[in-house]
Motif scaffolding. Structure first.
Motif, mmCIF file in Angstrom:
data_model
loop_
_atom_site.group_PDB
_atom_site.id
_atom_site.type_symbol
_atom_site.label_atom_id
_atom_site.label_comp_id
_atom_site.label_asym_id
_atom_site.label_seq_id
_atom_site.Cartn_x
_atom_site.Cartn_y
_atom_site.Cartn_z
ATOM 1 N N TYR A 7 1.652 -20.205 -48.875
ATOM 2 C CA TYR A 7 2.210 -20.096 -47.404
ATOM 3 C C TYR A 7 1.790 -21.131 -46.825
ATOM 4 N N LEU A 8 0.530 -21.717 -47.058
ATOM 5 C CA LEU A 8 -0.087 -23.063 -46.221
ATOM 6 C C LEU A 8 0.809 -24.043 -46.342
ATOM 7 N N PHE A 9 1.634 -24.099 -47.339
ATOM 8 C CA PHE A 9 2.568 -25.134 -47.627
ATOM 9 C C PHE A 9 4.203 -24.892 -47.039
ATOM 10 N N GLY A 10 4.189 -23.583 -46.355
ATOM 11 C CA GLY A 10 5.299 -23.286 -46.013
ATOM 12 C C GLY A 10 6.326 -22.524 -47.142
ATOM 13 N N TYR A 11 5.689 -22.415 -48.110
ATOM 14 C CA TYR A 11 6.479 -21.575 -49.217
ATOM 15 C C TYR A 11 6.384 -20.031 -49.001
ATOM 16 N N ARG A 12 7.350 -19.600 -48.767
ATOM 17 C CA ARG A 12 7.549 -18.000 -48.146
ATOM 18 C C ARG A 12 7.698 -17.095 -49.356
ATOM 19 N N GLU A 13 6.849 -17.026 -50.121
ATOM 20 C CA GLU A 13 6.733 -16.057 -51.604
ATOM 21 C C GLU A 13 7.439 -14.941 -51.309
ATOM 22 N N TRP A 14 7.057 -14.073 -50.342
ATOM 23 C CA TRP A 14 7.416 -12.564 -50.136
ATOM 24 C C TRP A 14 8.928 -12.590 -49.916
ATOM 25 N N LYS A 15 9.272 -13.671 -48.897
ATOM 26 C CA LYS A 15 10.623 -13.912 -48.701
ATOM 27 C C LYS A 15 11.624 -13.712 -50.025
ATOM 28 N N TYR A 16 11.232 -14.784 -50.721
ATOM 29 C CA TYR A 16 11.834 -14.965 -51.952
ATOM 30 C C TYR A 16 11.845 -13.772 -52.946
ATOM 31 N N ARG A 17 10.729 -13.120 -53.048
ATOM 32 C CA ARG A 17 10.974 -11.940 -53.786
ATOM 33 C C ARG A 17 11.774 -10.957 -53.287
ATOM 34 N N LEU A 26 13.747 -14.853 -60.542
ATOM 35 C CA LEU A 26 13.266 -15.621 -59.420
ATOM 36 C C LEU A 26 12.296 -16.768 -60.044
ATOM 37 N N GLU A 27 12.814 -18.006 -60.053
ATOM 38 C CA GLU A 27 11.862 -18.848 -60.878
ATOM 39 C C GLU A 27 11.707 -20.238 -60.054
ATOM 40 N N LEU A 28 11.023 -20.899 -60.680
ATOM 41 C CA LEU A 28 10.636 -22.539 -60.090
ATOM 42 C C LEU A 28 11.242 -23.494 -60.974
ATOM 43 N N GLN A 29 11.498 -24.605 -60.644
ATOM 44 C CA GLN A 29 12.156 -25.756 -61.031
ATOM 45 C C GLN A 29 11.580 -26.908 -60.370
ATOM 46 N N ILE A 30 11.837 -28.200 -61.144
ATOM 47 C CA ILE A 30 11.727 -29.477 -60.153
ATOM 48 C C ILE A 30 13.102 -30.177 -60.119
ATOM 49 N N PRO A 31 13.370 -29.992 -58.853
ATOM 50 C CA PRO A 31 14.840 -30.652 -58.534
ATOM 51 C C PRO A 31 14.984 -31.955 -59.029
ATOM 52 N N ALA A 32 16.168 -32.388 -59.536
ATOM 53 C CA ALA A 32 16.458 -33.829 -60.150
ATOM 54 C C ALA A 32 16.160 -34.806 -59.143
ATOM 55 N N PHE A 64 13.519 -26.248 -50.737
ATOM 56 C CA PHE A 64 14.041 -27.782 -51.118
ATOM 57 C C PHE A 64 14.475 -27.736 -52.377
ATOM 58 N N GLY A 65 14.928 -26.649 -53.157
ATOM 59 C CA GLY A 65 15.238 -26.443 -54.555
ATOM 60 C C GLY A 65 14.100 -26.223 -55.457
ATOM 61 N N LEU A 66 13.006 -25.940 -55.062
ATOM 62 C CA LEU A 66 11.979 -25.870 -56.002
ATOM 63 C C LEU A 66 12.068 -24.363 -56.439
ATOM 64 N N THR A 67 12.265 -23.319 -55.745
ATOM 65 C CA THR A 67 12.741 -22.178 -56.227
ATOM 66 C C THR A 67 14.117 -21.779 -56.230
ATOM 67 N N TYR A 68 14.562 -20.969 -57.141
ATOM 68 C CA TYR A 68 15.940 -20.507 -57.430
ATOM 69 C C TYR A 68 15.973 -19.056 -57.915
ATOM 70 N N ILE A 69 17.119 -18.338 -57.433
ATOM 71 C CA ILE A 69 17.291 -16.906 -57.800
ATOM 72 C C ILE A 69 18.503 -17.031 -58.548
ATOM 73 N N ILE A 70 18.599 -16.663 -59.631
ATOM 74 C CA ILE A 70 19.996 -16.530 -60.487
ATOM 75 C C ILE A 70 20.218 -15.089 -60.845
ATOM 76 N N SER A 71 21.447 -14.621 -60.759
ATOM 77 C CA SER A 71 21.612 -13.184 -60.853
ATOM 78 C C SER A 71 23.227 -13.151 -61.505
ATOM 79 N N GLY A 72 23.374 -12.028 -62.466
ATOM 80 C CA GLY A 72 24.495 -12.052 -63.056
ATOM 81 C C GLY A 72 24.607 -10.424 -63.398
ATOM 82 N N LYS A 73 25.779 -9.933 -64.233
ATOM 83 C CA LYS A 73 25.931 -8.612 -64.520
ATOM 84 C C LYS A 73 26.506 -8.673 -65.872
ATOM 85 N N THR A 74 26.268 -7.430 -66.726
ATOM 86 C CA THR A 74 27.027 -7.304 -67.715
ATOM 87 C C THR A 74 28.242 -6.785 -67.502
#
Length: 223
Positions: free
Chosen positions: A28-38, A153-159, A209-219
């Motif tokens: 959170y010190l870097f502005g990363y709102r982990e709980w919000k993303y969860r 809910l995952e992390l990535q390095i944006p291109a 800024f693209g560091l975190t992404y949420i991917i969802s889908g269904k069967t």
């Protein structure tokens, strides 16, 4: 999964288990709102009272309270994690909240076969560090009922990120088994590809800024 990688992950999270919840908040010190993303990721599951949830890489059970808000006492949570020390922290959380609808299992998610079908499969900040990503997702999808949902809910390095910023991001995430090898392997691409192949109505949303992404889908409703 490669035995050396298993050993490394277990070693890392055994050391961090007791302080995991606290240290995760330091971002959170870097502005990363982990709980919000969860919270946003769990909302994407569209859980209903009585639903059964399978969480792969459940860690200390940080997400359990979010699930409980939706599924209630008639629902059920199965938490699977590779590391005994993390599950010990999860068990403490379950005991403190007096949850009678949680089952914890120590197992490698790439070989775990859930004995019963569930309405939802979830994973946060865990899947991309495992070598057997595709198999973990397949196992999760195979655990779902027709029309069930999988959310990651995952992390990535944006291109577009310059290499200096990308390297700094990897360094900050190093305590959680994120390495330069992880970044160069670009596991997020395999995650998205596999989800697109196995699920319908796949959606991807990005945060921070693209560091975190949420991917969802269904069967399919017609499995």
């Amino acid at each position: 999964m490669e035995s050396s990688r298993i050993t490394s992950i277990i070693h890392t999270y055994r050391k961090r288990a007791a302080r995991y919840d606290f240290t995760a908040n330091l971002y959170y010190l870097f502005g990363y709102r982990e709980w919000k993303y969860r919270r946003q990721a769990v909302e994407a599951l569209d859980l209903q009272p009585g639903d059964k949830v399978l969480e792969l890489g459940c860690g200390t059970g940080l997400n359990f309270s979010l699930f409980q808000r939706y599924i209630g006492s008639t629902g059920h949570i199965t938490g699977v994690d590779l590391t005994d020390a993390m599950l010990q922290q999860a068990q403490k959380r379950v005991f403190q909240h007096k949850w009678n609808n949680v089952t914890l299992i120590q197992h490698d998610a790439s070989t775990f076969q859930n004995p019963a079908k569930v309405n939802a499969v979830f994973s946060s900040y865990a899947l991309s560090i495992f070598p057997e990503i595709e198999q973990v997702i397949r196992n999760g999808v195979n655990s779902l009922v027709p029309g069930g949902r999988l959310v990651l809910l995952e992390l990535q390095i944006p291109a577009p990120w310059p290499s200096l910023i990308a390297s700094a991001a990897v360094a900050l995430m190093k305590p959680y088994a994120v390495t330069g090898e992880w970044a160069s392997g670009r596991p997020w691409e395999l995650i998205c590809k596999t989800a697109q192949e196995l699920l319908t109505n796949v959606e991807v949303t990005e945060q921070y800024f693209g560091l975190t992404y949420i991917i969802s889908g269904k069967t399919s409703d017609q499995i």
